[in-house]
Design an enzyme around this catalytic site. Structure first.
Site, PDB file in Angstrom:
ATOM      1  N   GLU A 105      41.617  39.275  33.380  1.00  0.00           N
ATOM      2  CA  GLU A 105      42.648  40.216  32.962  1.00  0.00           C
ATOM      3  C   GLU A 105      44.035  39.734  33.324  1.00  0.00           C
ATOM      4  O   GLU A 105      44.241  39.089  34.351  1.00  0.00           O
ATOM      5  CB  GLU A 105      42.385  41.570  33.626  1.00  0.00           C
ATOM      6  CG  GLU A 105      41.086  42.136  33.135  1.00  0.00           C
ATOM      7  CD  GLU A 105      40.746  43.443  33.798  1.00  0.00           C
ATOM      8  OE1 GLU A 105      39.795  44.078  33.356  1.00  0.00           O
ATOM      9  OE2 GLU A 105      41.438  43.822  34.760  1.00  0.00           O
ATOM     10  N   CYS A 118      51.251  39.555  35.583  1.00  0.00           N
ATOM     11  CA  CYS A 118      50.313  39.499  36.694  1.00  0.00           C
ATOM     12  C   CYS A 118      49.094  38.715  36.234  1.00  0.00           C
ATOM     13  O   CYS A 118      48.431  39.109  35.266  1.00  0.00           O
ATOM     14  CB  CYS A 118      49.958  40.937  37.041  1.00  0.00           C
ATOM     15  SG  CYS A 118      48.852  41.078  38.418  1.00  0.00           S
ATOM     16  N   CYS A 125      35.940  37.782  42.846  1.00  0.00           N
ATOM     17  CA  CYS A 125      36.574  37.452  44.131  1.00  0.00           C
ATOM     18  C   CYS A 125      35.524  37.577  45.224  1.00  0.00           C
ATOM     19  O   CYS A 125      34.666  38.455  45.170  1.00  0.00           O
ATOM     20  CB  CYS A 125      37.730  38.416  44.410  1.00  0.00           C
ATOM     21  SG  CYS A 125      38.657  38.025  45.919  1.00  0.00           S
ATOM     22  N   CYS A 129      37.449  43.149  49.831  1.00  0.00           N
ATOM     23  CA  CYS A 129      38.332  44.155  50.426  1.00  0.00           C
ATOM     24  C   CYS A 129      37.817  45.539  50.004  1.00  0.00           C
ATOM     25  O   CYS A 129      37.444  45.749  48.844  1.00  0.00           O
ATOM     26  CB  CYS A 129      39.774  43.942  49.978  1.00  0.00           C
ATOM     27  SG  CYS A 129      40.456  42.359  50.536  1.00  0.00           S
ATOM     28  N   CYS A 132      39.166  47.412  46.856  1.00  0.00           N
ATOM     29  CA  CYS A 132      39.444  46.600  45.674  1.00  0.00           C
ATOM     30  C   CYS A 132      38.164  46.345  44.898  1.00  0.00           C
ATOM     31  O   CYS A 132      37.188  45.832  45.433  1.00  0.00           O
ATOM     32  CB  CYS A 132      40.057  45.257  46.099  1.00  0.00           C
ATOM     33  SG  CYS A 132      40.342  44.155  44.695  1.00  0.00           S
ATOM     34  N   GLU A 174      41.511  35.421  44.612  1.00  0.00           N
ATOM     35  CA  GLU A 174      42.360  35.040  45.742  1.00  0.00           C
ATOM     36  C   GLU A 174      42.910  33.639  45.456  1.00  0.00           C
ATOM     37  O   GLU A 174      42.187  32.641  45.544  1.00  0.00           O
ATOM     38  CB  GLU A 174      41.523  35.068  47.030  1.00  0.00           C
ATOM     39  CG  GLU A 174      42.156  34.389  48.226  1.00  0.00           C
ATOM     40  CD  GLU A 174      43.574  34.862  48.551  1.00  0.00           C
ATOM     41  OE1 GLU A 174      43.818  36.079  48.636  1.00  0.00           O
ATOM     42  OE2 GLU A 174      44.453  33.987  48.703  1.00  0.00           O
ATOM     43  N   SER A 228      48.900  40.324  51.756  1.00  0.00           N
ATOM     44  CA  SER A 228      48.254  41.631  51.741  1.00  0.00           C
ATOM     45  C   SER A 228      47.895  41.982  53.175  1.00  0.00           C
ATOM     46  O   SER A 228      46.944  41.442  53.727  1.00  0.00           O
ATOM     47  CB  SER A 228      47.005  41.579  50.853  1.00  0.00           C
ATOM     48  OG  SER A 228      47.399  41.309  49.515  1.00  0.00           O
ATOM     49  N   CYS A 343      42.840  46.398  37.069  1.00  0.00           N
ATOM     50  CA  CYS A 343      42.367  45.031  36.900  1.00  0.00           C
ATOM     51  C   CYS A 343      40.972  44.981  36.332  1.00  0.00           C
ATOM     52  O   CYS A 343      40.741  44.531  35.228  1.00  0.00           O
ATOM     53  CB  CYS A 343      42.409  44.351  38.241  1.00  0.00           C
ATOM     54  SG  CYS A 343      42.233  42.617  38.076  1.00  0.00           S
TER      55      CYS A 343
HETATM   56  N1  SAH Z   1      43.700  38.264  46.537  1.00  0.00           N
HETATM   57  C1  SAH Z   1      45.117  38.363  46.548  1.00  0.00           C
HETATM   58  C2  SAH Z   1      45.738  38.650  45.193  1.00  0.00           C
HETATM   59  C3  SAH Z   1      45.090  39.636  44.274  1.00  0.00           C
HETATM   60  S1  SAH Z   1      45.155  41.336  44.671  1.00  0.00           S
HETATM   61  C4  SAH Z   1      45.547  39.403  47.569  1.00  0.00           C
HETATM   62  O1  SAH Z   1      44.702  40.108  48.076  1.00  0.00           O
HETATM   63  O2  SAH Z   1      46.731  39.480  47.882  1.00  0.00           O
HETATM   64  C5  SAH Z   1      46.857  41.836  44.561  1.00  0.00           C
HETATM   65  C6  SAH Z   1      47.165  43.046  45.428  1.00  0.00           C
HETATM   66  O3  SAH Z   1      46.563  44.245  44.920  1.00  0.00           O
HETATM   67  C7  SAH Z   1      46.659  42.892  46.855  1.00  0.00           C
HETATM   68  O4  SAH Z   1      47.649  43.336  47.747  1.00  0.00           O
HETATM   69  C8  SAH Z   1      45.486  43.852  46.859  1.00  0.00           C
HETATM   70  O5  SAH Z   1      45.150  44.263  48.148  1.00  0.00           O
HETATM   71  C9  SAH Z   1      46.010  44.963  46.000  1.00  0.00           C
HETATM   72  N2  SAH Z   1      44.992  45.934  45.574  1.00  0.00           N
HETATM   73  C10 SAH Z   1      43.682  45.745  45.454  1.00  0.00           C
HETATM   74  N3  SAH Z   1      43.065  46.887  45.081  1.00  0.00           N
HETATM   75  C11 SAH Z   1      44.035  47.824  44.962  1.00  0.00           C
HETATM   76  C12 SAH Z   1      44.043  49.203  44.614  1.00  0.00           C
HETATM   77  N4  SAH Z   1      42.921  49.822  44.340  1.00  0.00           N
HETATM   78  N5  SAH Z   1      45.231  49.856  44.577  1.00  0.00           N
HETATM   79  C13 SAH Z   1      46.378  49.225  44.875  1.00  0.00           C
HETATM   80  N6  SAH Z   1      46.432  47.923  45.214  1.00  0.00           N
HETATM   81  C14 SAH Z   1      45.268  47.234  45.279  1.00  0.00           C
END
Ligand code: SAH
Length: 368
Positions: A105, A118, A125, A129, A132, A174, A228, A343
């Site tokens: 995406e 983006c 991934c 987390c 996520c 990531e 993050s 996403c």
């Molecule tokens: N893996 C990398 C980049 C992709 S995620 C990272 O973690 O930074 C980009 C951002 O979106 C990260 O800060 C992630 O924690 C955040 N994110 C993930 N799920 C989310 C959600 N449900 N609501 C808001 N932000 C979220």
């Protein structure tokens, strides 16, 4: 999984996976080998990323026979646009299909004169987390350099084209776990001989993969780093982000401190989990240690991962605590809510429930 069509593709060199300097050298040599002037190679190179075309056949300035020779020798692959959705607020979301059937995406977010895109760096991934949904879907594979930069290239190929001013690695995956390919993709995005997007307009977002941060820091260009953080204490951060066991907060903050450019902290506010004034005080300490700018991100609705958004009151109070400690902070707004601009959401809608419904993390993009 590699499907048959993919594995049977003719064995041509993928010209889009080369660094611009390598591509131009190859193409100039190829031109000479084929009895045309070397500058024809430069003409082709310009059409890969700077003023892209869909195929060699579309490079009208080249002799027809040379176009055919290029096509026989090189592959100029496309991402297949499977779905395009537009939100009332102008945010657009794209689902691209890859040659092996995977889907990724890309989101384009207009904001005044800016168009922030983006992009994804991996299919799936590995990091899991807690909030996520890309993590819930698991790791599938790394994207190759052209698949990463190609997301922006596809937007330039739309009619009318979308011309990004900013790029953030905040899509699926990531980026610093795919550094070898992200490294090349950064060059494709930034090099004036390729897409020419200013390094300060390109942000790599990471959970804090230390070797990757070092590698990014070692690049001479001013690429931006977003970390993050999501919790100011190791115990809570471990629960939300298992990677914290390997790369704990102190180490990540130390890496941020030696990063030559100003770092952004991303902090998704999770109701009653990480949003108390005490969390804010501790986060302020960390931000001050490395001079970070803090982006407070509302949890995107639509995920059913057991978390709720912070209340407006808790969000405002959190930001106030940071500001009172002279930490610069922005509270982000969600974008594209009406198009499941999440996403993995679009992927889930189109491909069936391979992954749980996910929350969005594109919607709240900050570019310093
Ligand atoms: N893996 C990398 C980049 C992709 S995620 C990272 O973690 O930074 C980009 C951002 O979106 C990260 O800060 C992630 O924690 C955040 N994110 C993930 N799920 C989310 C959600 N449900 N609501 C808001 N932000 C979220």
């Amino acid at each position: 999984m590699i499907n048959l069509a993919y594995s049977l593709m003719p064995d041509r060199d993928n010209i889009l996976d080369l660094r611009p300097s390598d591509a131009v050298a190859r193409l100039r040599a190829f031109a000479l080998d084929h009895g045309v002037d070397a500058y024809r190679g430069n003409q082709v190179a310009r059409r890969l990323w700077t003023a892209p075309v869909a195929s060699f056949g579309d490079i009208a300035e080249l002799p027809t026979a040379f176009r055919a020779a290029l096509d026989a020798a090189f592959e100029m692959p496309r991402l297949t646009l499977a779905t395009r959705q537009q939100s009332a607020d102008g945010t657009q979301k794209f689902l691209f299909r890859l040659a092996d059937g995977e889907a990724i995406e890309t989101v384009a977010i207009p904001d005044g004169k800016r168009l922030t895109v983006c992009i994804s760096s991996q299919a799936g991934c590995a990091l899991q987390c807690a909030f996520c949904a890309t993590g819930a879907m698991g790791f599938v594979r790394n994207l190759s350099p052209w698949e990463i930069a190609g997301q922006v290239r596809e937007l330039l190929l739309l009619d009318p084209p979308l011309r990004p001013t900013n790029v953030v690695f905040m899509g699926m995956g990531e980026p610093l776990m795919n550094w070898r390919h992200v490294d090349v993709a950064l060059t494709l995005l930034n090099d004036p001989a390729a897409m020419g997007i200013g390094a300060r307009h390109i942000t790599v977002s990471t959970v804090g993969i230390l070797p990757g941060i070092e590698a990014l820091a070692a690049r001479p260009e001013q690429f931006r780093l977003a970390i993050s953080v999501h919790a100011p204490l190791d115990a809570l951060r471990r629960q939300l982000m298992p990677i914290n066991t390997k790369y704990p907060l102190a180490d990540v903050i130390a890496a941020a401190r030696v990063f030559a450019r100003r770092v952004t902290f991303e902090y998704v506010l999770l109701g009653a989990v990480n949003d108390t004034p005490d969390h804010a005080v501790r986060l302020a300490e960390l931000a001050r240690q490395c001079g970070a700018f803090v982006n407070l991100i509302p949890l995107h609705p639509g995920g059913s991962l057991g978390f709720t958004q912070s209340s407006p009151r808790a969000t405002a109070a959190f930001a106030r605590v940071l500001r009172a400690r002279t930490v610069e902070v922005a509270v982000r707004k969600s974008r594209g809510l009406d198009i499941s601009a999440a996403c993995g959401q679009l992927r889930v809608e189109r491909l069936g429930r391979r992954s749980p419904p996910r929350a969005d993390h594109h919607a709240d993009v900050h570019v310093a």
